[in-house]
Design a protein around this motif. Structure first.
Motif, PDB file in Angstrom:
ATOM      1  N   THR A  11       0.783  -0.954   0.008  1.00  0.00           N
ATOM      2  CA  THR A  11       0.009   0.025   0.163  1.00  0.00           C
ATOM      3  C   THR A  11       0.929   1.336  -0.058  1.00  0.00           C
ATOM      4  OG1 THR A  11      -0.259   0.081   2.533  1.00  0.00           O
ATOM      5  CG2 THR A  11      -1.771  -1.040   1.055  1.00  0.00           C
ATOM      6  N   ASP A  12       0.315   2.303  -0.397  1.00  0.00           N
ATOM      7  CA  ASP A  12       0.992   3.605  -0.338  1.00  0.00           C
ATOM      8  C   ASP A  12       0.936   3.993   0.920  1.00  0.00           C
ATOM      9  OD1 ASP A  12      -1.543   4.639  -0.472  1.00  0.00           O
ATOM     10  OD2 ASP A  12      -1.423   5.145  -2.544  1.00  0.00           O
ATOM     11  N   SER A  13       1.300   5.608   0.889  1.00  0.00           N
ATOM     12  CA  SER A  13       1.327   6.168   2.523  1.00  0.00           C
ATOM     13  C   SER A  13       0.020   6.568   2.770  1.00  0.00           C
ATOM     14  CB  SER A  13       1.972   7.521   2.334  1.00  0.00           C
ATOM     15  OG  SER A  13       1.647   8.319   1.001  1.00  0.00           O
ATOM     16  N   VAL A  38      -1.248  -0.569  -3.872  1.00  0.00           N
ATOM     17  CA  VAL A  38      -0.273  -0.162  -5.126  1.00  0.00           C
ATOM     18  C   VAL A  38      -0.802  -1.152  -6.330  1.00  0.00           C
ATOM     19  CG1 VAL A  38       2.053   0.077  -6.014  1.00  0.00           C
ATOM     20  CG2 VAL A  38       1.213   1.000  -3.496  1.00  0.00           C
TER      21      VAL A  38
END
Length: 346
Positions: free
Chosen positions: A246-248, A253
């Motif tokens: 996952t991104d921030s 993703v």
């Protein structure tokens, strides 16, 4: 030189940890059952001949014998005669992307395994060309220097995974530069590269690196792994998938094939670009392009005669099995009654 005539049988060694775990579980169950009979010291007096250490010794001997048997079946061979011969071929460097995005499963079983299978097929079709392997993610490393030893190439290929490069990323340019440094331009043989990647280059100027390679008559080809729609990148712990990257912001993703980047690299490197699919890796098209590379004669030292060494491992295994057979699970009461170091009280 050491090689295995039947290297696939070495996978039998992977079962050993399962045997050990199963044996430990059985022993724990026996200990719990033994504890339920009553006080440990009292029960030991009732069964004085039972040994708790000898079964472990027998198991260890059996496991070593099993491992030796597997190695014997794989048929280890040692090269006994080296000859120098003339060959006419080219130098081919495989640049394999091992970043986490190559674990995406829009190709079966995933991009990396699909690429490794394609490289294996490529090696099987090579004759006199030399091959080398470079792996890259955020950094690039030489996995196998340029060689005509196709068996060694397959052996090194089997060990490749996404954990072997500590720095994540996709530094295609660094891989091309390392490939150029790995070539020996003094021998005059034709040179070519095959980059196998999803094209998500985030680290450097891969197009400029490909252009510099082409200026030195090194053809740069690209095989794109992945799909336009892309797929999430799995996260593994202890060999099991536990989710996706996952991104921030917490969003999953999705890794997509960057065909534009791949095409720009091949345009600069004067090579061919092919998008791989589950049905076709595209290597045939790339190899047709590489077939245009000039082949030159070079000296190659190879082992011609190999001697089998399986008999040593087989004999060792039988010796251990014989020893294991004659070790009883029961104690020797006469020996166990000896107290050689016991101080008598007066």
């Amino acid at each position: 030189m050491l090689r295995f005539a039947n290297i696939e049988f070495l996978w039998g060694l992977a079962i050993i940890p399962a045997f050990i775990l199963l044996y430990i579980m059985i022993n724990r169950w026996k200990k719990r059952a033994f504890a339920q009979l009553g006080d440990k010291n009292v029960v030991s007096l009732l069964i004085p001949q039972v040994s708790f250490s000898r079964p472990w010794l027998k198991f260890i001997l059996f496991m070593i014998a099993y491992a030796a048997m597997i190695v014997a079946v794989a048929d280890p061979q040692i090269g006994s005669k080296m000859e120098e011969e003339k060959r006419k071929g080219a130098d081919l460097m495989i640049l394999l992307d091992v970043s986490n995005s190559m674990l995406a499963q829009d190709m079966s079983p995933n991009r990396l395994e699909n690429a490794k299978l394609a490289i294996t097929q490529l090696i099987d079709n090579l004759h006199n060309d030399r091959i080398g392997i470079i792996v890259f993610a955020g950094e690039a490393y030489v996995q196998l220097p340029v060689t005509t030893d196709y068996s060694a190439a397959k052996l090194f290929l089997n060990t490749i995974n996404t954990n072997m490069v500590p720095t994540q990323g996709t530094a295609i340019g660094a891989a091309i530069d390392l490939g150029m440094k790995s070539f020996d331009f003094k021998d005059g043989t034709g040179k070519a590269m095959i980059i196998i990647t999803d094209g998500e280059n985030h680290e450097d100027d891969a197009v400029a690196a490909a252009h510099e390679a082409a200026d030195k008559d090194v053809m740069v080809n690209v095989i794109g792994m992945g799909s336009e729609n892309g797929a999430p990148i799995p996260v593994y712990q202890n060999g099991k998938q536990v989710g996706f990257h996952t991104d921030s912001a917490g969003h999953t993703v999705v890794s997509k094939l960057n065909e534009d980047m791949c095409k720009e690299i091949t345009a600069a490197g004067k090579g061919a670009y092919v998008r791989a699919t589950n049905a076709n890796s595209g290597l045939n098209i790339v190899m047709d392009q590489i077939g245009k590379v000039q082949r030159k004669t070079y000296d190659s030292k190879t082992f011609k005669d190999f001697e089998d060494r399986f008999q040593f491992f087989l004999g060792f295994a039988f010796l251990l099995l014989i020893i294991e057979f004659f070790i009883s699970n029961r104690k020797n009461l006469k020996l166990s009654g000896l107290r050689l170091f016991e101080v008598k009280k007066t």
